[in-house]
Design a protein around this motif. Sequence first.
Motif, short mmCIF file in Angstrom:
data_model
loop_
_atom_site.label_atom_id
_atom_site.label_comp_id
_atom_site.label_asym_id
_atom_site.label_seq_id
_atom_site.Cartn_x
_atom_site.Cartn_y
_atom_site.Cartn_z
N TYR A 195 0.85 -1.20 0.00
CA TYR A 195 0.00 0.00 0.00
C TYR A 195 0.88 1.24 0.00
O TYR A 195 1.80 1.37 0.80
N PHE A 196 0.57 2.14 -0.91
CA PHE A 196 1.31 3.39 -1.03
C PHE A 196 0.38 4.58 -0.79
O PHE A 196 -0.73 4.64 -1.33
N THR A 208 3.84 12.78 -4.96
CA THR A 208 4.98 12.27 -4.23
C THR A 208 4.50 11.09 -3.39
O THR A 208 3.52 11.23 -2.66
N PHE A 209 5.17 9.97 -3.52
CA PHE A 209 4.75 8.75 -2.84
C PHE A 209 5.57 8.48 -1.59
O PHE A 209 6.76 8.83 -1.51
N GLY A 210 4.92 7.82 -0.63
CA GLY A 210 5.62 7.29 0.52
C GLY A 210 6.35 6.01 0.15
O GLY A 210 6.29 5.55 -1.00
N PRO A 245 7.15 4.74 -5.76
CA PRO A 245 7.42 5.28 -7.09
C PRO A 245 7.94 6.71 -6.99
O PRO A 245 7.54 7.48 -6.11
N THR A 246 8.82 7.07 -7.91
CA THR A 246 9.33 8.44 -7.96
C THR A 246 9.03 9.03 -9.34
O THR A 246 9.19 8.36 -10.36
N PHE A 247 8.64 10.27 -9.34
CA PHE A 247 8.29 10.96 -10.57
C PHE A 247 9.53 11.14 -11.44
O PHE A 247 10.61 11.50 -10.96
N LEU A 248 9.35 10.91 -12.74
CA LEU A 248 10.47 10.98 -13.66
C LEU A 248 10.31 12.15 -14.64
O LEU A 248 11.14 13.06 -14.69
N ILE A 249 9.25 12.15 -15.38
CA ILE A 249 9.05 13.17 -16.41
C ILE A 249 7.57 13.18 -16.79
O ILE A 249 6.88 12.17 -16.60
N SER A 250 7.11 14.31 -17.30
CA SER A 250 5.69 14.39 -17.69
C SER A 250 5.55 15.18 -18.99
O SER A 250 6.50 15.82 -19.46
N VAL A 259 11.18 -0.73 -12.43
CA VAL A 259 9.86 -0.80 -13.06
C VAL A 259 9.42 0.62 -13.40
O VAL A 259 9.52 1.53 -12.57
N TYR A 260 8.96 0.81 -14.63
CA TYR A 260 8.50 2.11 -15.09
C TYR A 260 6.99 2.07 -15.27
O TYR A 260 6.46 1.21 -15.97
N PHE A 261 6.32 3.03 -14.63
CA PHE A 261 4.88 3.14 -14.74
C PHE A 261 4.51 4.37 -15.56
O PHE A 261 5.03 5.47 -15.33
N CYS A 262 3.61 4.17 -16.46
CA CYS A 262 2.97 5.25 -17.19
C CYS A 262 1.71 5.63 -16.43
O CYS A 262 1.01 4.75 -15.90
N ALA A 263 1.40 6.92 -16.35
CA ALA A 263 0.20 7.37 -15.64
C ALA A 263 -0.41 8.54 -16.39
O ALA A 263 0.28 9.25 -17.13
N ALA A 264 -1.69 8.76 -16.17
CA ALA A 264 -2.38 9.84 -16.85
C ALA A 264 -3.47 10.40 -15.94
O ALA A 264 -3.99 9.70 -15.06
#
Lengths: 114, 112
Positions: A89-90, A104-106, B44-49, B87-92
């Motif tokens: 869970y995040f 920003t995630f935990g 997860p950490t933000f990469l680019i948008s 692991v790379y996640f795409c999000a929208a």
Amino acid sequence: DAGITQSPRHKVTETGTPVTLRCHQTENHRYMYWYRQDPGHGLRLIHYSYGVKDTDKGEVSDGYSVSRSKTEDFLLTLESATSSQTSVYFCAIRKSDRGNDGYTFGSGTRLTVV
Amino acid sequence: DQQVKQNSPSLSVQEGRISILNCDYTNSMFDYFLWYKKYPAEGPTFLISISSIKDKNEDGRFTVFLNKSAKHLSLHIVPSQPGDSAVYFCAASEASNYKLTFGKGTLLTVNP
């Protein structure tokens, strides 16, 4: 990440017991989110909050409830844990009103229901 | 109904080469598209948008391309490094609600 902490980091619980996960932020951001991550499913939104006592459901909200009595804390409760709720869970916060800034995630809570 | 799709569960590339991660979406109301990177046991950490009014955004080794007519975006990493293995996640999201919808992720392995 600085400013957002989740507790506990790991938990093992028995089927049928209630479980509460905590997300704490130090920066007074309005929007907070709970996601779960499962193999083959990516990240799925459970619930989110847009202010104190203002919450709404995400795509996988069944079996979960949330509360936000203070800006800094967003609690996720599994009323009666089931094995299908074994997951990571995040919690996430939205620090900006710009849509392309993201969340920003935990660091996550790994929950195992036995 | 999966609105964001990453059809490749995994991708393996050699160090120094280009990595291309793909993402498709079905919701024409999406306004923002983001890529996140995730290491094991971390969030997860933000990469680019990129916003829907653009077709390209670049940040160092990372470039995201958006093809709205095809409802397709891609992340290019050049040159790839072993530390990019994640692991790379795409999000929208839509501008009206800011709820991020994620794909299932692609595991990138960069071999030395």
